[in-house]
Scaffold this motif. Sequence first.
Motif, short mmCIF file in Angstrom:
data_model
loop_
_atom_site.label_atom_id
_atom_site.label_comp_id
_atom_site.label_asym_id
_atom_site.label_seq_id
_atom_site.Cartn_x
_atom_site.Cartn_y
_atom_site.Cartn_z
N GLN A 103 0.84 -1.19 0.00
CA GLN A 103 0.00 0.00 0.00
C GLN A 103 0.88 1.25 0.00
N PRO A 104 0.51 2.25 -0.78
CA PRO A 104 1.29 3.49 -0.77
C PRO A 104 1.00 4.32 0.47
N HIS A 105 1.94 5.14 0.83
CA HIS A 105 1.70 6.08 1.93
C HIS A 105 0.65 7.10 1.51
N ALA A 106 0.71 7.52 0.24
CA ALA A 106 -0.21 8.56 -0.22
C ALA A 106 -0.70 8.28 -1.63
N LEU A 107 -1.90 8.74 -1.89
CA LEU A 107 -2.47 8.77 -3.24
C LEU A 107 -2.59 10.24 -3.62
N ILE A 108 -1.99 10.62 -4.73
CA ILE A 108 -2.06 12.00 -5.21
C ILE A 108 -2.88 12.02 -6.49
N VAL A 109 -3.91 12.83 -6.50
CA VAL A 109 -4.75 12.99 -7.69
C VAL A 109 -4.71 14.47 -8.07
N GLU A 110 -4.02 14.78 -9.15
CA GLU A 110 -3.83 16.17 -9.52
C GLU A 110 -3.53 16.27 -11.02
N ALA A 111 -4.30 17.09 -11.73
CA ALA A 111 -4.14 17.24 -13.17
C ALA A 111 -2.99 18.18 -13.54
N ASP A 112 -2.67 19.12 -12.66
CA ASP A 112 -1.59 20.06 -12.95
C ASP A 112 -0.24 19.36 -12.83
N LEU A 113 0.52 19.33 -13.92
CA LEU A 113 1.76 18.56 -13.95
C LEU A 113 2.77 19.03 -12.92
N ALA A 114 3.02 20.34 -12.85
CA ALA A 114 4.03 20.85 -11.93
C ALA A 114 3.68 20.55 -10.48
N CYS A 115 2.41 20.75 -10.14
CA CYS A 115 1.96 20.47 -8.77
C CYS A 115 2.06 18.98 -8.47
N ARG A 116 1.62 18.16 -9.42
CA ARG A 116 1.64 16.71 -9.23
C ARG A 116 3.07 16.20 -9.04
N MET A 117 3.99 16.66 -9.88
CA MET A 117 5.37 16.20 -9.80
C MET A 117 6.08 16.75 -8.57
N GLY A 118 5.69 17.97 -8.16
CA GLY A 118 6.28 18.53 -6.94
C GLY A 118 5.90 17.70 -5.72
N LEU A 119 4.63 17.33 -5.63
CA LEU A 119 4.18 16.51 -4.50
C LEU A 119 4.80 15.11 -4.57
N GLN A 120 4.92 14.58 -5.78
CA GLN A 120 5.58 13.28 -5.91
C GLN A 120 7.03 13.36 -5.43
N HIS A 121 7.71 14.44 -5.75
CA HIS A 121 9.08 14.65 -5.28
C HIS A 121 9.12 14.71 -3.76
N LEU A 122 8.17 15.41 -3.17
CA LEU A 122 8.11 15.52 -1.71
C LEU A 122 8.04 14.14 -1.06
N PHE A 123 7.14 13.29 -1.56
CA PHE A 123 6.94 11.99 -0.92
C PHE A 123 8.07 11.01 -1.24
N ASP A 156 -8.61 18.73 5.50
CA ASP A 156 -7.93 20.01 5.38
C ASP A 156 -8.04 20.45 3.92
N VAL A 157 -7.99 21.75 3.70
CA VAL A 157 -8.01 22.30 2.35
C VAL A 157 -6.89 23.31 2.23
N ALA A 158 -6.02 23.11 1.25
CA ALA A 158 -4.92 24.04 1.02
C ALA A 158 -5.13 24.76 -0.30
N GLN A 159 -4.82 26.03 -0.33
CA GLN A 159 -4.95 26.80 -1.56
C GLN A 159 -3.85 26.38 -2.52
N ALA A 160 -4.21 26.08 -3.74
CA ALA A 160 -3.25 25.63 -4.75
C ALA A 160 -2.84 26.80 -5.65
N PRO A 161 -1.59 26.74 -6.16
CA PRO A 161 -0.57 25.72 -5.90
C PRO A 161 0.02 25.88 -4.51
N VAL A 162 0.22 24.78 -3.81
CA VAL A 162 0.67 24.82 -2.42
C VAL A 162 2.18 24.61 -2.35
N GLY A 163 2.84 25.35 -1.46
CA GLY A 163 4.27 25.15 -1.24
C GLY A 163 4.51 23.80 -0.59
#
Length: 241
Positions: free
Chosen positions: A11-31, A108-115
């Motif tokens: 099982q993954p720690h997180a599931l990320i669902v995001e159409a914006d490429l930069a945001c999606r790849m940034g979060l993937q890098h974080l995890f 929780d809700v974060a304003q996108a794009p989120v740091g």
Amino acid sequence: MSEVHDIQTGQPHALIVEADLACRMGLQHLFTVILDRLVRVTAEGDEALGLLRGGLRPRLAVIGQCRADDISLPLIGVAKATGACVIALDWRQNRDGAVKAFLAGADDVAQAPVGLKEFALRMAARLGPEGSGLTGCKLDLAADWETEADIALRAGLTEAEARVVSILLGGSGRIVTRDELSHAIDRRPWDYGDRKFDVHVAKIRKKLSQAFGSRISVSTVRSSGYRMTIGDHGASVPVER
């Protein structure tokens, strides 16, 4: 949930669902690079719904904008029903969007794009340092995570290459030894004669040159290790060719 537990359960720690490429790849890098956690990433809401209904059980679900936008709110509810902590990303940047996300079940809700640092701390507030993965990664809030993620995305680095670049960037222009890299990435001392990092650096150097020209470089310092320089940062050192 530790990385070892993630691997054992599949099982993954997180599931990320995001159409914006930069945001999606940034979060993937974080995890994957900074937190060293397994993650499942998709831009498609329908795919995410299928994964959750098929037995995917992430500890955290990050729900941003989907290519089929009307599926985001139902997806929040499905993810919450599986037991996941849900953080929604609000691209509309209005109160109504956040209200709808909370009513759908978001924690929780974060304003996108989120740091990335803001996101990591929001996650820690919900899951705790251990549950979020921040304890094990020796969180360095002085590091420039956005630059790391941007370099990895624009240069097309693999996960292994991005890990090396993350450590080199953390060196702030100093020489980073092979032993430091081995301890940080493989959690063991470097074996003399192991050229794994030389191979990674050769590939990284080529990709950085193609993406950034001479603005970012990685030098191999004879009998010492490697150093990354950005712009005019760093003194001149003898390098191996």
